[in-house]
Design a protein around this motif. Structure first.
Motif, PDB file in Angstrom:
ATOM      1  N   HIS A  18     -82.783  38.177  94.207  1.00  0.00           N
ATOM      2  CA  HIS A  18     -82.172  37.573  93.352  1.00  0.00           C
ATOM      3  C   HIS A  18     -82.304  35.702  94.076  1.00  0.00           C
ATOM      4  CE1 HIS A  18     -80.413  41.570  92.376  1.00  0.00           C
ATOM      5  NE2 HIS A  18     -80.823  41.060  91.047  1.00  0.00           N
ATOM      6  N   PRO A  19     -82.269  34.657  92.129  1.00  0.00           N
ATOM      7  CA  PRO A  19     -82.617  33.989  93.221  1.00  0.00           C
ATOM      8  C   PRO A  19     -81.407  33.332  93.652  1.00  0.00           C
ATOM      9  CG  PRO A  19     -83.285  34.335  90.656  1.00  0.00           C
ATOM     10  CD  PRO A  19     -82.782  35.365  91.191  1.00  0.00           C
ATOM     11  N   GLU A  20     -80.700  33.739  94.175  1.00  0.00           N
ATOM     12  CA  GLU A  20     -79.285  33.223  95.376  1.00  0.00           C
ATOM     13  C   GLU A  20     -80.087  33.390  96.612  1.00  0.00           C
ATOM     14  OE1 GLU A  20     -78.632  34.981  92.036  1.00  0.00           O
ATOM     15  OE2 GLU A  20     -77.368  36.507  92.586  1.00  0.00           O
ATOM     16  N   ASP A  21     -80.697  34.395  97.025  1.00  0.00           N
ATOM     17  CA  ASP A  21     -81.071  34.973  98.229  1.00  0.00           C
ATOM     18  C   ASP A  21     -81.596  33.726  98.439  1.00  0.00           C
ATOM     19  OD1 ASP A  21     -80.923  38.277  96.457  1.00  0.00           O
ATOM     20  OD2 ASP A  21     -79.676  37.432  97.880  1.00  0.00           O
ATOM     21  N   SER A  22     -82.450  33.013  97.926  1.00  0.00           N
ATOM     22  CA  SER A  22     -83.210  32.140  98.521  1.00  0.00           C
ATOM     23  C   SER A  22     -83.274  31.109  99.283  1.00  0.00           C
ATOM     24  CB  SER A  22     -84.250  31.536  97.037  1.00  0.00           C
ATOM     25  OG  SER A  22     -84.320  32.044  96.286  1.00  0.00           O
ATOM     26  N   SER A  23     -83.268  31.154 100.515  1.00  0.00           N
ATOM     27  CA  SER A  23     -83.052  30.713 101.584  1.00  0.00           C
ATOM     28  C   SER A  23     -83.888  30.822 102.325  1.00  0.00           C
ATOM     29  CB  SER A  23     -82.054  31.765 102.607  1.00  0.00           C
ATOM     30  OG  SER A  23     -81.196  30.627 103.462  1.00  0.00           O
TER      31      SER A  23
ATOM     32  N   TRP B 121     -93.456  31.169 104.863  1.00  0.00           N
ATOM     33  CA  TRP B 121     -92.803  31.037 103.439  1.00  0.00           C
ATOM     34  C   TRP B 121     -93.110  32.259 102.955  1.00  0.00           C
ATOM     35  CZ3 TRP B 121     -95.985  30.760  99.696  1.00  0.00           C
ATOM     36  CH2 TRP B 121     -97.352  30.401 100.186  1.00  0.00           C
ATOM     37  N   VAL B 122     -92.446  32.537 101.424  1.00  0.00           N
ATOM     38  CA  VAL B 122     -92.742  33.714 101.070  1.00  0.00           C
ATOM     39  C   VAL B 122     -92.283  33.534  99.479  1.00  0.00           C
ATOM     40  CG1 VAL B 122     -91.040  35.064 101.551  1.00  0.00           C
ATOM     41  CG2 VAL B 122     -93.131  36.181 100.249  1.00  0.00           C
ATOM     42  N   ILE B 123     -92.895  33.903  97.736  1.00  0.00           N
ATOM     43  CA  ILE B 123     -92.562  33.606  96.651  1.00  0.00           C
ATOM     44  C   ILE B 123     -92.322  34.508  95.795  1.00  0.00           C
ATOM     45  CG2 ILE B 123     -92.807  32.497  94.781  1.00  0.00           C
ATOM     46  CD1 ILE B 123     -93.979  29.567  96.102  1.00  0.00           C
ATOM     47  N   CYS B 124     -91.074  35.292  95.675  1.00  0.00           N
ATOM     48  CA  CYS B 124     -91.350  36.727  94.558  1.00  0.00           C
ATOM     49  C   CYS B 124     -90.735  36.618  93.934  1.00  0.00           C
ATOM     50  CB  CYS B 124     -90.824  37.231  95.807  1.00  0.00           C
ATOM     51  SG  CYS B 124     -89.110  37.834  96.345  1.00  0.00           S
ATOM     52  N   LYS B 125     -90.570  37.764  93.214  1.00  0.00           N
ATOM     53  CA  LYS B 125     -90.020  37.766  91.538  1.00  0.00           C
ATOM     54  C   LYS B 125     -88.657  38.416  91.513  1.00  0.00           C
ATOM     55  CE  LYS B 125     -94.009  38.046  89.025  1.00  0.00           C
ATOM     56  NZ  LYS B 125     -94.978  38.157  87.997  1.00  0.00           N
ATOM     57  N   SER B 126     -87.820  38.411  90.876  1.00  0.00           N
ATOM     58  CA  SER B 126     -86.630  38.934  91.239  1.00  0.00           C
ATOM     59  C   SER B 126     -86.622  39.814  90.752  1.00  0.00           C
ATOM     60  CB  SER B 126     -86.143  38.289  89.457  1.00  0.00           C
ATOM     61  OG  SER B 126     -85.173  37.100  90.550  1.00  0.00           O
ATOM     62  N   GLY B 127     -85.876  40.760  91.634  1.00  0.00           N
ATOM     63  CA  GLY B 127     -85.892  42.127  91.448  1.00  0.00           C
ATOM     64  C   GLY B 127     -86.885  43.255  92.542  1.00  0.00           C
ATOM     65  N   THR B 128     -87.529  42.263  93.078  1.00  0.00           N
ATOM     66  CA  THR B 128     -88.633  42.981  93.689  1.00  0.00           C
ATOM     67  C   THR B 128     -88.459  42.894  95.551  1.00  0.00           C
ATOM     68  OG1 THR B 128     -89.603  40.546  94.539  1.00  0.00           O
ATOM     69  CG2 THR B 128     -90.824  42.286  92.434  1.00  0.00           C
ATOM     70  N   SER B 129     -88.367  43.628  96.620  1.00  0.00           N
ATOM     71  CA  SER B 129     -88.458  43.690  97.952  1.00  0.00           C
ATOM     72  C   SER B 129     -89.733  42.860  98.078  1.00  0.00           C
ATOM     73  CB  SER B 129     -88.126  44.955  98.217  1.00  0.00           C
ATOM     74  OG  SER B 129     -86.938  45.420  97.403  1.00  0.00           O
TER      75      SER B 129
ATOM     76  N   GLY C 142     -87.675  32.671 116.361  1.00  0.00           N
ATOM     77  CA  GLY C 142     -89.088  32.485 115.460  1.00  0.00           C
ATOM     78  C   GLY C 142     -88.804  31.238 114.600  1.00  0.00           C
ATOM     79  N   GLN C 143     -89.780  31.129 113.870  1.00  0.00           N
ATOM     80  CA  GLN C 143     -89.794  29.221 112.988  1.00  0.00           C
ATOM     81  C   GLN C 143     -89.510  29.873 111.435  1.00  0.00           C
ATOM     82  OE1 GLN C 143     -92.704  31.764 114.055  1.00  0.00           O
ATOM     83  NE2 GLN C 143     -94.224  31.756 112.363  1.00  0.00           N
ATOM     84  N   GLY C 144     -88.848  30.510 111.688  1.00  0.00           N
ATOM     85  CA  GLY C 144     -88.185  30.025 110.355  1.00  0.00           C
ATOM     86  C   GLY C 144     -88.861  30.986 109.242  1.00  0.00           C
ATOM     87  N   THR C 145     -88.480  31.790 108.541  1.00  0.00           N
ATOM     88  CA  THR C 145     -89.104  32.450 106.735  1.00  0.00           C
ATOM     89  C   THR C 145     -88.523  31.414 105.886  1.00  0.00           C
ATOM     90  OG1 THR C 145     -89.657  33.958 108.137  1.00  0.00           O
ATOM     91  CG2 THR C 145     -90.221  34.168 105.035  1.00  0.00           C
ATOM     92  N   ARG C 146     -89.349  31.054 104.907  1.00  0.00           N
ATOM     93  CA  ARG C 146     -88.600  30.073 103.891  1.00  0.00           C
ATOM     94  C   ARG C 146     -89.001  31.106 102.680  1.00  0.00           C
ATOM     95  NH1 ARG C 146     -85.031  25.945 103.175  1.00  0.00           N
ATOM     96  NH2 ARG C 146     -86.233  24.910 104.048  1.00  0.00           N
ATOM     97  N   LEU C 147     -87.164  31.839 101.888  1.00  0.00           N
ATOM     98  CA  LEU C 147     -87.824  32.670 100.973  1.00  0.00           C
ATOM     99  C   LEU C 147     -87.459  32.010  99.348  1.00  0.00           C
ATOM    100  CD1 LEU C 147     -88.207  35.402  99.086  1.00  0.00           C
ATOM    101  CD2 LEU C 147     -85.817  35.823 100.277  1.00  0.00           C
ATOM    102  N   THR C 148     -88.163  31.851  98.236  1.00  0.00           N
ATOM    103  CA  THR C 148     -87.898  31.223  97.203  1.00  0.00           C
ATOM    104  C   THR C 148     -88.582  32.378  96.240  1.00  0.00           C
ATOM    105  OG1 THR C 148     -88.639  29.407  97.992  1.00  0.00           O
ATOM    106  CG2 THR C 148     -88.238  30.202  95.346  1.00  0.00           C
TER     107      THR C 148
END
Lengths: 117, 112
Positions: free
Chosen positions: A85-90, A10-18, A109-115
C-alpha cells in the motif's frame, strides 16, 4: 571492507501487488542479516533480524505476514512486501555481519527505494 | 524502539573547520559504531569502537568510546565539501544478536 549488494535500487509498484527485495553478501558469509526501514530525514528503524536456515525475528509492531523474510543461504536474504500500500513506500536497507569475523560491525547495502502507487 | 540521543541534529560549517558530534545513552553499550549516509544510499561504516575509553582515528575522523560506555563522540577535522551527509552513531550490546540501536543522525552541511 565487506560488500553487501541490494537489488533493486528502486522499484515502483501498484497497490495490492507484492515486491521482493534481495540482499546479498558478496565476499563473505552472513548467518545474520538485518532489515531496516527509513523514512525521509529519519533514522534507521530495525524491522527484523534474518537468520540463515530459521525463521526471522521481527521487531515489535512489524507485521510478519506483510513483510516476509527468507534467508535461505549464507549469502542471500530476501524481503517481500506483500499486498503493498502507499504507506509502505519507504527506503528499505539491509545489513549483514561477516560470520567468519570476530568483529561485530555490520555492513549495509545501498538501499531500495520503494514507491507504491 | 529505543534510540540513542545524538546531537547536534544539524550543523552548518565552513570548509576547513572542525566539527564534533556525540551520542549518549541511558544504558551501556559494548560496541559503538559511526556511519555516514549519503542521500539515497546505505550507511557506510566510518569507525568501530570496542573498548571503553578507546580512541580511534580514520584519516581526518576521530571517535572515542566513553569511559562509562554510555556515550561516544565523533570529530571531523579540516572539513571538506565531500564530508556533507548524515552521520549516525549506533550502539550494540553483547547478547543482542548483533542488533544495532541508532541515533537520529546529524546532518552536516559544509560551505565551500
Amino acid at each position: 571492507g565487506a560488500v553487501v549488494s541490494q537489488h533493486p535500487s528502486w522499484v515502483i509498484c501498484k497497490s495490492g501487488t507484492s515486491v521482493k527485495i534481495e540482499c546479498r553478501s558478496l565476499d563473505f558469509q552472513a548467518t545474520t542479516m538485518f532489515w531496516y526501514r527509513q523514512f525521509p530525514k529519519q533514522s534507521l528503524m530495525l524491522m527484523a533480524t534474518s537468520n540463515e536456515g530459521s525463521k526471522a525475528t521481527y521487531e515489535q509492531g512489524v507485521e510478519k505476514d506483510k513483510f516476509l523474510i527468507n534467508h535461505a543461504s549464507l549469502t542471500l536474504s530476501t524481503l517481500t512486501v506483500t499486498s503493498a500500500h502507499p504507506e509502505d513506500s519507504s527506503f528499505y536497507i539491509c545489513s549483514a555481519r561477516d560470520a567468519g569475523s570476530f568483529d561485530t560491525e555490520a555492513f549495509f547495502g545501498q538501499g531500495t527505494r520503494l514507491t507504491v502507487v | 524502539g529505543q534510540q540513542l540521543n545524538q546531537s547536534p541534529q544539524s550543523m552548518f560549517i565552513q570548509e576547513g573547520e572542525d566539527v564534533s558530534m556525540n551520542c549518549t545513552s541511558s544504558s551501556i553499550f559494548n560496541t559503538w559504531l559511526w556511519y555516514k549516509q549519503d542521500p539515497g544510499e546505505g550507511p557506510v561504516l566510518l569507525i568501530a569502537l570496542y573498548k571503553a575509553g578507546e580512541l580511534t582515528s580514520n584519516g581526518r575522523l576521530t571517535a572515542q568510546f566513553g569511559i562509562t560506555r554510555k556515550d561516544s563522540f565523533l570529530n571531523i577535522s579540516a572539513s571538506i565539501p565531500s564530508d556533507v551527509g548524515i552521520y549516525f552513531c549506533a550502539g550494540q550490546r553483547r547478547g543482542s544478536n548483533y542488533k544495532l540501536t541508532f541515533g537520529k543522525g546529524t546532518l552536516l552541511t559544509v560551505n565551500p
